[in-house]
Design an enzyme around this catalytic site. Structure first.
Site, PDB file in Angstrom:
ATOM      1  N   SER A 142       0.844  -1.184   0.000  1.00  0.00           N
ATOM      2  CA  SER A 142       0.000   0.000   0.000  1.00  0.00           C
ATOM      3  C   SER A 142       0.884   1.241   0.000  1.00  0.00           C
ATOM      4  CB  SER A 142      -0.958  -0.026   1.200  1.00  0.00           C
ATOM      5  OG  SER A 142      -1.943   0.961   1.096  1.00  0.00           O
ATOM      6  N   GLU A 246      -1.511  -2.178  -8.191  1.00  0.00           N
ATOM      7  CA  GLU A 246      -2.791  -2.503  -7.565  1.00  0.00           C
ATOM      8  C   GLU A 246      -3.357  -1.216  -6.978  1.00  0.00           C
ATOM      9  OE1 GLU A 246      -3.477  -2.346  -4.033  1.00  0.00           O
ATOM     10  OE2 GLU A 246      -1.497  -1.460  -3.654  1.00  0.00           O
ATOM     11  N   HIS A 317      -5.020  -5.001  -1.914  1.00  0.00           N
ATOM     12  CA  HIS A 317      -5.774  -4.838  -0.672  1.00  0.00           C
ATOM     13  C   HIS A 317      -6.778  -5.976  -0.506  1.00  0.00           C
ATOM     14  CE1 HIS A 317      -3.944  -0.888  -1.011  1.00  0.00           C
ATOM     15  NE2 HIS A 317      -4.321  -0.631   0.215  1.00  0.00           N
TER      16      HIS A 317
END
Length: 347
Positions: A142, A246, A317
């Protein structure tokens, strides 16, 4: 990455009003060849909070217990319990924790407790000479993408884009991670077969955007974080790389906007291959009639590149995700939906 977009907008172009390192500090694959040591039972590993704060101290306890369950000894950074707005403490304090963990010879690896936002803010405060001199695995995903990419650019040793210390660490995540960083093996990155009661597999399916195979260095992470590093000194060279990206909570038009930026910045045109992982909750609000799907957006940006690419790899995620060694060579098979690691991230 809660409230990430708002925070990114707040920092703006002037948010890092500090002297940035010169290009002389940039590492290359040729100049830096040292790798972090593989992990073994009993090793001490640092737990840091380079980005968002954890709202409940019990979350840190769970993260510490997860590290202990790996056979490792968690060492909490001095400021890991701090809070400054939505950040896990002041920028210089979060950077000081990371600097100290890299400089401490008793610490063998560093795990981020969680993501959120804030890693990019500490990049000018990091001691890059000390980091280059002490290669250690940095593990997280992330917002930790900013650190992975900056280390690839400035220090040149591999890091691990994988679960944060506070992530779920289920079997699908833990076993390949253990094989890679404890045993030095090269697990195949391939989605598991779906086990739901369906005539045709739906869970964990991949979608080929353009068939073929490609070999290159794995670089990437969260698309939003990557896009906001364009124009800074913290991005590595993407020539011949396999880009993996992502995201979460981004509508299709925002994905379109960020890929447009990467394309017009010249990054997409340098790639040998591309893998788009999971995009959790990436559906725009309101009526979707006449709108582009995520698949449409990816096809529009990737097909003209003429490179092998696929969508749906199990990283991002989600509760169970793969670990990808940033900076290591790999072979992508877009038709099979696999990534075969060609190089270990550990010595």
């Amino acid at each position: 990455m809660q409230d990430r977009r708002e925070a990114l907008a707040m920092i703006g172009a002037g948010g890092l009003a500090l002297a940035l390192p010169s290009s002389r500090g940039r590492a290359t694959a040729q100049s830096v060849r040292r790798k972090p040591p593989r992990l073994k039972a009993g090793d001490k590993v640092g737990l840091v909070g380079p980005a968002g704060f954890h709202a409940d101290s019990f979350d840190l306890r769970i993260a510490s217990e997860s590290i202990a369950a790996m056979g490792l000894v968690p060492v909490l950074a001095p400021h890991v319990n701090d809070r400054f707005g939505y950040l896990a403490g002041q920028d210089r304090d979060r950077a000081a924790d990371l600097n100290a963990m890299f400089a401490d010879d008793s610490i063998h690896a560093i795990f981020a407790v969680r993501g959120g936002w804030g890693s990019a803010r500490i990049l000018p405060h990091l001691d890059w000479a000390a980091i280059r001199a002490n290669p250690k695995l940095l593990v997280g995903f992330s917002d930790i993408t900013a650190l992975h990419l900056a280390i690839a650019a400035r220090a040149g040793f591999p890091t691990i884009h994988g679960p944060n210390a506070g992530s779920a660490w289920g079997k699908l995540s833990w076993e390949p991670f253990r094989a890679m960083v404890f045993e030095g093996r090269l697990p195949l990155v391939a989605n598991p077969p779906g086990d739901e009661d369906r005539l045709v597999q739906r869970l964990y399916r991949t979608r080929t955007i353009r068939p073929g195979t490609a070999t290159g260095r794995l670089l990437g992470g969260n698309l939003t974080v990557l896009a906001h590093l364009v124009g800074t000194p913290w991005l590595p060279n993407f020539d011949g790389a396999i880009l993996f990206i992502e995201d979460v909570d981004e509508a299709e038009y925002r994905i379109d906007r960020m890929l447009t930026q990467l394309g017009q910045a010249g990054i997409l045109g340098k790639l040998a291959g591309l893998v788009f992982g999971q995009c959790t909750n990436c559906v725009g609000e309101g009526p979707s009639y006449g709108g582009f799907t995520l698949g449409d957006v990816l096809k529009q940006h990737v097909e003209p590149l003429g490179i092998p690419a696929y969508q749906g790899a199990l990283f991002g995620h989600v509760a169970d995700q793969f670990s990808l060694p940033v900076g290591c060579r790999a072979e992508l098979d877009a038709s099979a939906g696999t990534i075969r690691l060609l190089e270990s991230p550990v010595a």
